[in-house]
Write a protein that holds these residues in place. Structure first.
Motif, PDB file in Angstrom:
ATOM      1  N   LEU A  98       0.841  -1.214   0.000  1.00 32.27           N
ATOM      2  CA  LEU A  98       0.000   0.000   0.000  1.00 32.27           C
ATOM      3  C   LEU A  98       0.870   1.255   0.000  1.00 32.27           C
ATOM      4  CD1 LEU A  98      -2.983  -0.477   2.478  1.00 32.27           C
ATOM      5  CD2 LEU A  98      -3.095   0.191   0.090  1.00 32.27           C
ATOM      6  N   PHE A 121       4.004   1.616  -0.848  1.00 32.80           N
ATOM      7  CA  PHE A 121       4.769   1.769  -2.079  1.00 32.80           C
ATOM      8  C   PHE A 121       3.869   2.239  -3.219  1.00 32.80           C
ATOM      9  CE2 PHE A 121       6.771   0.112  -5.972  1.00 32.80           C
ATOM     10  CZ  PHE A 121       7.989   0.775  -5.888  1.00 32.80           C
ATOM     11  N   GLY A 122       2.677   1.629  -3.303  1.00 33.81           N
ATOM     12  CA  GLY A 122       1.740   2.023  -4.369  1.00 33.81           C
ATOM     13  C   GLY A 122       1.365   3.487  -4.282  1.00 33.81           C
ATOM     14  N   ILE A 123       1.117   3.953  -3.077  1.00 32.76           N
ATOM     15  CA  ILE A 123       0.750   5.365  -2.907  1.00 32.76           C
ATOM     16  C   ILE A 123       1.955   6.263  -3.190  1.00 32.76           C
ATOM     17  CG2 ILE A 123       0.029   7.091  -1.193  1.00 32.76           C
ATOM     18  CD1 ILE A 123      -1.713   4.855   0.050  1.00 32.76           C
ATOM     19  N   GLN A 181       0.083   5.431  -7.611  1.00 33.15           N
ATOM     20  CA  GLN A 181      -0.894   4.565  -8.293  1.00 33.15           C
ATOM     21  C   GLN A 181      -2.333   4.954  -7.971  1.00 33.15           C
ATOM     22  OE1 GLN A 181      -0.374   0.359  -7.839  1.00 33.15           O
ATOM     23  NE2 GLN A 181       1.095   0.274  -9.515  1.00 33.15           N
ATOM     24  N   HIS A 182      -2.539   5.629  -6.850  1.00 28.60           N
ATOM     25  CA  HIS A 182      -3.911   6.025  -6.520  1.00 28.60           C
ATOM     26  C   HIS A 182      -4.459   7.006  -7.552  1.00 28.60           C
ATOM     27  CE1 HIS A 182      -1.133   8.820  -4.653  1.00 28.60           C
ATOM     28  NE2 HIS A 182      -2.085   9.721  -4.611  1.00 28.60           N
ATOM     29  N   GLU A 183      -3.570   7.721  -8.234  1.00 35.38           N
ATOM     30  CA  GLU A 183      -4.033   8.645  -9.273  1.00 35.38           C
ATOM     31  C   GLU A 183      -4.584   7.876 -10.476  1.00 35.38           C
ATOM     32  OE1 GLU A 183      -4.511  11.692  -9.029  1.00 35.38           O
ATOM     33  OE2 GLU A 183      -3.463  12.097  -7.141  1.00 35.38           O
ATOM     34  N   ILE A 184      -4.034   6.674 -10.719  1.00 36.36           N
ATOM     35  CA  ILE A 184      -4.578   5.844 -11.811  1.00 36.36           C
ATOM     36  C   ILE A 184      -6.005   5.442 -11.464  1.00 36.36           C
ATOM     37  CG2 ILE A 184      -4.334   3.675 -13.077  1.00 36.36           C
ATOM     38  CD1 ILE A 184      -1.350   3.791 -12.589  1.00 36.36           C
ATOM     39  N   VAL A 185      -6.226   5.089 -10.189  1.00 37.58           N
ATOM     40  CA  VAL A 185      -7.589   4.735  -9.757  1.00 37.58           C
ATOM     41  C   VAL A 185      -8.510   5.927  -9.992  1.00 37.58           C
ATOM     42  CG1 VAL A 185      -8.998   4.002  -7.796  1.00 37.58           C
ATOM     43  CG2 VAL A 185      -6.647   3.197  -8.002  1.00 37.58           C
ATOM     44  N   ARG A 186      -8.054   7.093  -9.581  1.00 38.38           N
ATOM     45  CA  ARG A 186      -8.884   8.299  -9.698  1.00 38.38           C
ATOM     46  C   ARG A 186      -9.195   8.606 -11.162  1.00 38.38           C
ATOM     47  NH1 ARG A 186     -12.205  10.966  -9.822  1.00 38.38           N
ATOM     48  NH2 ARG A 186     -12.737  12.966  -8.882  1.00 38.38           N
ATOM     49  N   TRP A 222      -9.202   6.612 -13.628  1.00 37.69           N
ATOM     50  CA  TRP A 222     -10.050   5.567 -14.190  1.00 37.69           C
ATOM     51  C   TRP A 222     -11.518   5.811 -13.809  1.00 37.69           C
ATOM     52  CZ3 TRP A 222     -10.615   2.536 -17.886  1.00 37.69           C
ATOM     53  CH2 TRP A 222     -11.363   1.376 -17.828  1.00 37.69           C
ATOM     54  N   LEU A 223     -11.723   6.223 -12.578  1.00 35.08           N
ATOM     55  CA  LEU A 223     -13.085   6.491 -12.134  1.00 35.08           C
ATOM     56  C   LEU A 223     -13.672   7.700 -12.843  1.00 35.08           C
ATOM     57  CD1 LEU A 223     -12.620   5.853  -8.337  1.00 35.08           C
ATOM     58  CD2 LEU A 223     -13.786   4.419  -9.980  1.00 35.08           C
ATOM     59  N   VAL A 257     -13.422   8.537 -15.858  1.00 33.41           N
ATOM     60  CA  VAL A 257     -13.994   8.136 -17.146  1.00 33.41           C
ATOM     61  C   VAL A 257     -15.473   7.804 -16.982  1.00 33.41           C
ATOM     62  CG1 VAL A 257     -13.931   6.364 -18.948  1.00 33.41           C
ATOM     63  CG2 VAL A 257     -11.802   7.260 -18.006  1.00 33.41           C
ATOM     64  N   PHE A 258     -15.770   7.094 -15.910  1.00 31.76           N
ATOM     65  CA  PHE A 258     -17.150   6.651 -15.713  1.00 31.76           C
ATOM     66  C   PHE A 258     -18.049   7.786 -15.243  1.00 31.76           C
ATOM     67  CE2 PHE A 258     -14.605   2.853 -15.423  1.00 31.76           C
ATOM     68  CZ  PHE A 258     -15.236   2.074 -16.353  1.00 31.76           C
ATOM     69  N   SER A 259     -17.502   8.640 -14.389  1.00 37.20           N
ATOM     70  CA  SER A 259     -18.357   9.754 -13.953  1.00 37.20           C
ATOM     71  C   SER A 259     -18.622  10.700 -15.109  1.00 37.20           C
ATOM     72  CB  SER A 259     -17.731  10.481 -12.760  1.00 37.20           C
ATOM     73  OG  SER A 259     -16.486  10.973 -13.091  1.00 37.20           O
TER      74      SER A 259
END
Lengths: 379, 51
Positions: free
Chosen positions: B18, B20-22, B26-31, B33-34, B36-38
């Motif tokens: 967690l 290392f990912g932050i 990588q949390h920006e990739i999640v954001r 990606w989301l 796109v849907f919103s």
């Protein structure tokens, strides 16, 4: 002390049933055990309601409903770009955005779902993995959350689990396959999990090798596109009934047809046609099954829960079978076993913490046990 | 091996992943990606009126 008082105390004592450690059962519980006039006593119903319904099951229902609504509202906040509740209720929902918006969630949260804009960790693993990126955060979530709280997100938060619980409220007698077939069917979800993870690792390796120049990057990308095109952006999202329920059906409602408004999803996934009928059919089958058994999707299909269960069997949070209070095979009402929505035979487990990868920590067994012998443990 | 020792080991690996990912964002990739849907839902909701 007068003789009359002594006599009345002796009578009272003789009416009590004592358990193994010398503690008297309360009257209402004795009525449950003895099945004597349970419907005639107000005391019985009040205690039963408090102990069995209000204490755990209704609280769980409220938590599930609240989570569902918060996730739905978070979705609206994301879409609007602002929070209508700012300055009113709890200062709006902005303080939750770092959770929903940046961290993959530890339950089956289909991408692009209408009830929220979070994304489940399993979709994130697939989405990033097949692009050759190791999903550190999603892997971190799947390692940390089940160790701390087991699969309780499956039992208390998961929106599709909540939908199945709602379907199970119908007054239809629940039926389950034999124990042998139940065990066999439960292995389906592990097969799905490993097939999906294998495909993701396979594609991810190709893409990664292309990215670092070991193989032709155009070839690697074309290969990845060719394999993933028939699917959605994540393999399991193609058929995931939760995705169909929370993503495709809302789009159908909003737009009249399933159209390419959601450009991130590949056209074959969202167009009408044979694949779409397969997806809708699968959803309908799962929902029909949910009328006749508790949590059929969680039991047999859900790879998200399967992966959480593999880690969650080492969880600090467990339900525990008391060695001193559980009557075991002599129990006259083994309701812990009957109550379990995922079919765990609690009484067949050894005494102490129950480490079972199927357990979703719904605590129905704790609520239902008439002897207070199933309890929650942490540590 | 002790079950608790395994649990603590998994927990430490998970926390490290967690962190290392932050740290590499990588949390920006999640954001993203989301987002796109919103964006896909946006046409169906009234947009905020500029002040």
């Amino acid at each position: 002390m007068s003789e009359t008082e002594d006599k009345s105390k002796a009578e009272e004592k003789s009416e009590r049933i004592w358990d193994k450690i010398g503690r008297p059962f309360p009257k209402w519980k004795r009525q449950i055990l003895e099945r004597t006039r349970p419907h005639k006593t107000l005391h019985y119903w009040v205690n039963k309601a408090f102990e069995e319904l209000l204490a755990i099951r209704i609280i769980r229902f409220i938590v599930q409903l609240s989570a569902f609504l918060v996730l739905f509202y978070a979705g609206i906040v994301f879409v609007l770009g602002y929070d209508p509740l700012i300055g009113t209720v709890l200062g709006g929902i902005g303080w939750l955005i770092p959770i929903f918006g940046y961290i993959p969630l530890p339950f089956d949260m289909p991408q692009g779902s209408a009830q929220g804009t979070g994304i489940g960790y399993f979709d994130m693993i697939q989405f990033m993995g097949q692009q050759g990126i190791f999903p550190y955060i999603a892997v971190g979530v799947i390692l940390v959350v089940p160790i701390l709280v087991g699969r309780s997100f499956c039992g208390w938060i998961c929106p599709f689990g909540f939908v199945q619980d709602l379907f199970a409220l119908t007054p239809i007698r629940k039926r389950y396959p034999s124990k042998k077939w139940d065990e066999r069917l439960k292995s389906i979800k592990y097969v799905i999990l490993f097939v999906v993870l294998f495909l993701v690792a396979w594609l991810g390796t190709w893409t990664f090798l292309g990215a670092i120049g070991v193989i032709n990057p155009v070839l690697a990308e074309n290969f990845r596109a060719a394999v993933t095109t028939p699917f959605a952006t994540a393999f399991w999202a193609t058929i995931n009934p939760s995705g169909v329920f929370f993503v495709i059906l809302p789009y159908l409602y909003l737009n009249g047809v399933v159209s390419p408004i959601l450009t991130a999803w590949n056209p074959p996934f969202i167009a009408w046609g044979f694949p779409m009928y397969i997806r809708l059919g699968f959803l309908i089958v799962i929902l029909l099954m949910a009328l006749f058994m508790m949590r059929p999707y969680c039991r047999y299909i859900c790879p998200t829960g399967a992966l959480m269960g593999l880690v969650g069997q080492f969880s600090f949070l467990t339900v525990s079978r008391s060695a001193t209070e559980c009557l075991g095979p002599t129990c006259d009402s083994p309701r812990c076993k009957q109550a379990c929505p995922v079919g765990i035979d609690v009484m067949a487990k050894p005494f102490g913490p129950i480490h079972d990868s199927e357990c979703i920590l719904c605590l129905d067994c704790v609520a239902k046990c008439g002897h207070d012998s199933v309890k929650v443990e942490y540590g | 091996m002790n079950r608790r020792a395994i649990a603590i080991a998994i927990l430490c690996i998970g926390l490290a992943a967690l962190a290392f990912g932050i740290s590499i964002g990588q949390h920006e990739i999640v954001r993203s990606w989301l987002q796109v849907f919103s964006d896909a839902y946006a046409p169906f909701f009234p947009q905020p009126i500029p002040p």
